[in-house]
Design an enzyme around this catalytic site. Structure first.
Site, short mmCIF file in Angstrom:
data_model
loop_
_atom_site.label_atom_id
_atom_site.label_comp_id
_atom_site.label_asym_id
_atom_site.label_seq_id
_atom_site.Cartn_x
_atom_site.Cartn_y
_atom_site.Cartn_z
N PHE A 1 -17.92 8.34 1.88
CA PHE A 1 -17.18 8.30 0.62
C PHE A 1 -17.38 9.60 -0.16
CE2 PHE A 1 -16.92 3.80 1.39
CZ PHE A 1 -15.87 3.34 0.62
N ARG B 1 0.82 -1.22 0.00
CA ARG B 1 0.00 0.00 0.00
C ARG B 1 0.86 1.27 0.00
NH1 ARG B 1 -3.43 3.21 3.84
NH2 ARG B 1 -5.43 3.60 2.80
N ILE C 1 -7.61 7.55 -1.02
CA ILE C 1 -7.45 6.11 -1.01
C ILE C 1 -8.17 5.63 0.24
CG2 ILE C 1 -5.19 6.35 0.14
CD1 ILE C 1 -4.35 3.71 -1.10
N SER C 2 -9.08 4.67 0.09
CA SER C 2 -9.90 4.21 1.20
C SER C 2 -9.05 3.54 2.28
CB SER C 2 -10.96 3.23 0.71
OG SER C 2 -11.84 3.84 -0.19
N GLN C 3 -9.56 3.57 3.51
CA GLN C 3 -8.85 2.90 4.61
C GLN C 3 -8.80 1.40 4.33
OE1 GLN C 3 -12.33 4.02 7.32
NE2 GLN C 3 -11.40 2.32 8.43
#
Length: 211
Positions: free
Chosen positions: A199, A30, A56-58
């Protein structure tokens, strides 16, 4: 290793049980999908900015969405909202073919370069993600990293029988929930609420209007 700790503490201990998803998250670096200055924090469980107002999503949310999508080794996947390419890379570890659509050309170019350099087989295309990508349909799973008012009609049309759609639903800045839509044999979509999320908006012809 930070990546292994992330998987154990943030994913496995919080209910992510799909071993293929956990293994894929262990393999994908990541820290190479975020800005260099943010790399030391890449394995913390929170979203991170990646430019163009996107994030960028968790890690937990990425794992939760991919677990819900139940991507098999022969599955075709549509990833909507490429961003940095991280979720597409994880999906590529799980499925047979991944097509990822990004509406921001700069993000699409950057993600494609990162994915290619790391050897992930993902086709990154620039376009309106709410319209899907008909050229590679049908898809066994569609996963979206942006919240829409409802499921875009185009996605339903491009979904294979028995396919799954995982997306956040709700107005940006207000209550949203992560939803799993499953394509039943009678052609209807069955929805399961996977919990509250936050989101960025899904912008496009079949999403929220583009400002």
């Amino acid at each position: 290793m930070e990546r292994a700790r992330m998987v154990e503490e943030q994913l496995a201990h919080r209910g992510i049980e799909d071993q293929r998803v956990l293994d894929a998250m262990r393999r994908v670096p990541r820290h190479l999908f975020v800005e260099e200055s943010a790399a030391p924090y890449a394995y913390e469980d929170h979203p991170m900015p990646i430019g163009d107002g996107q994030t960028i999503s968790q890690p937990y949310i990425v794992a939760l969405m991919l677990q819900a999508a139940r991507i098999g080794p022969e599955d075709r996947v549509l990833d909507v909202g490429t961003g940095s390419g991280y979720a597409a890379a994880v999906a590529a570890q799980l499925g047979h073919r991944v097509v990822s659509v990004e509406r921001h050309p700069d993000l699409a170019v950057g993600a494609a370069a990162t994915l290619e350099a790391l050897g992930y087989r993902v086709e990154v295309v620039t376009g309106d993600g709410t319209l899907g990508w008909p050229a590679a349909a049908p898809y066994d799973a569609i996963v979206a990293a942006a919240t829409g008012p409802s499921v875009p009609r185009a996605w339903v049309e491009q979904l294979a029988p028995g396919g799954r759609i995982v997306m956040p639903v709700g107005r940006p800045g207000r209550a949203q929930h992560l939803a799993l839509f499953e394509h039943d044999p009678d052609g209807s979509l069955r929805e399961t609420n996977l919990g509250s999320v936050a989101f960025v908006p899904l912008l496009g012809a079949q999403g929220w209007p583009v400002p």
